[in-house]
Design a protein around this motif. Structure first.
Motif, PDB file in Angstrom:
ATOM      1  N   LEU A 176     -11.219  -7.044  -2.372  1.00 34.26           N
ATOM      2  CA  LEU A 176     -12.648  -7.341  -2.533  1.00 34.26           C
ATOM      3  C   LEU A 176     -12.856  -8.726  -3.141  1.00 34.26           C
ATOM      4  O   LEU A 176     -13.825  -9.420  -2.812  1.00 34.26           O
ATOM      5  N   SER A 208      -4.772  -5.870 -11.835  1.00 35.19           N
ATOM      6  CA  SER A 208      -5.625  -6.349 -10.742  1.00 35.19           C
ATOM      7  C   SER A 208      -6.312  -7.659 -11.120  1.00 35.19           C
ATOM      8  O   SER A 208      -6.428  -8.573 -10.296  1.00 35.19           O
ATOM      9  N   SER A 212       0.816  -1.218   0.000  1.00 29.98           N
ATOM     10  CA  SER A 212       0.000   0.000   0.000  1.00 29.98           C
ATOM     11  C   SER A 212       0.851   1.270   0.000  1.00 29.98           C
ATOM     12  O   SER A 212       0.663   2.140  -0.871  1.00 29.98           O
ATOM     13  N   GLN A 221      -3.914   2.794  -5.523  1.00 30.36           N
ATOM     14  CA  GLN A 221      -4.324   1.718  -4.619  1.00 30.36           C
ATOM     15  C   GLN A 221      -5.356   0.787  -5.272  1.00 30.36           C
ATOM     16  O   GLN A 221      -5.780  -0.199  -4.656  1.00 30.36           O
ATOM     17  N   LEU A 222      -5.758   1.108  -6.491  1.00 35.57           N
ATOM     18  CA  LEU A 222      -6.809   0.351  -7.169  1.00 35.57           C
ATOM     19  C   LEU A 222      -6.566  -1.161  -7.192  1.00 35.57           C
ATOM     20  O   LEU A 222      -7.479  -1.934  -6.880  1.00 35.57           O
ATOM     21  N   VAL A 278      -7.302  -2.697  -3.731  1.00 32.97           N
ATOM     22  CA  VAL A 278      -8.725  -2.683  -3.386  1.00 32.97           C
ATOM     23  C   VAL A 278      -9.466  -3.788  -4.134  1.00 32.97           C
ATOM     24  O   VAL A 278     -10.267  -4.530  -3.546  1.00 32.97           O
TER      25      VAL A 278
END
Length: 235
Positions: free
Chosen positions: A177, A228, A110, A169-170, A173
């Motif tokens: 999730l 991601s 992070s 930070q995408l 996150v």
């Protein structure tokens, strides 16, 4: 492992909070002395493309408020790793091995992603954005003298650094999730085209109205989105 009572937990939490407060205080005091160098560093992208420019101090207290705000920023940057470590040390004994193996990388990545986002804004976006604003103001059809207020400039620059740091930070996150079962990988893949449209619109809104700066924001955000998906758990 020996179980702790509720009061022992509160005592340990208080001790860790006090340590973080002490670190922040020491960093704040140090930040007071290094704040002129921090201000020079943050102002460099503007001065590099505007050598004859100057920043305006509009009040007697401007210098004081700038030094206090920069000292606080230095304090927060220094204390953040300590806060993350103390959070980890406090909650880790109560986590399962699998949970510790998942949360620890997030706490490490992070701040790294935040710094990468801030560095990207500082070294790539700032020169383009500031040149656009200077050229736009100087091209006005009326006599004008451009003297940005020092406090306004620093507030704007630091705000952009924070925004890009948070934007980077995408991946964390989305992966988080996904790990907790809120966001499925298949849903993200199917929504890719809508996500790309949203990223382009966000880049157009958050950057000056020129194609280059919009691409400089949209491209890394799209790459972060795609990365991601690679780390998401398959359905």
């Amino acid at each position: 492992m020996k179980k702790m009572t509720l009061m022992q937990h509160f005592s340990e939490l208080r001790r860790r909070i006090l340590w973080c407060a002490l670190i922040f205080l020491c960093a704040f005091i140090s930040g007071w002395y290094v704040s002129p160098f921090v201000q020079t560093f943050l102002t460099a992208p503007l001065i590099n493309i505007w050598p004859d420019g100057a920043l305006l101090y509009t009040g007697l207290t401007d210098g004081l408020m700038i030094r206090l705000s920069l000292a606080a920023m230095v304090g927060l940057l220094v204390v953040l790793p300590a806060v993350l470590w103390h959070i980890w040390a406090f909650v880790a004994p109560g986590l399962k091995k699998q949970e510790r193996g998942f949360i620890w990388p997030i706490l490490v990545l992070s701040p790294i992603l935040f710094l990468l986002g801030a560095a990207f804004a500082f070294y790539f976006l700032f020169p383009i954005a500031f040149k656009f604003f200077i050229d736009l103001n100087m091209s006005a059809n009326v006599p004008n003298v451009l003297l940005p207020a020092a406090r306004d400039y620093l507030r704007f620059a630091i705000g952009l650094l924070k925004m890009f740091g948070v934007a980077f930070q995408l991946p964390l996150v989305m992966v988080l999730l996904n790990k907790i079962g809120v966001l499925q990988r298949s849903v993200v893949v199917k929504s890719r085209r809508y996500a790309i449209v949203f990223i382009v619109i966000a880049a157009a809104v958050l950057t000056p109205p020129d194609v280059v700066s919009q691409i400089l924001l949209a491209l890394p955000m799209w790459l972060l989105f795609e990365s991601s998906i690679l780390f998401m758990r398959r359905d």
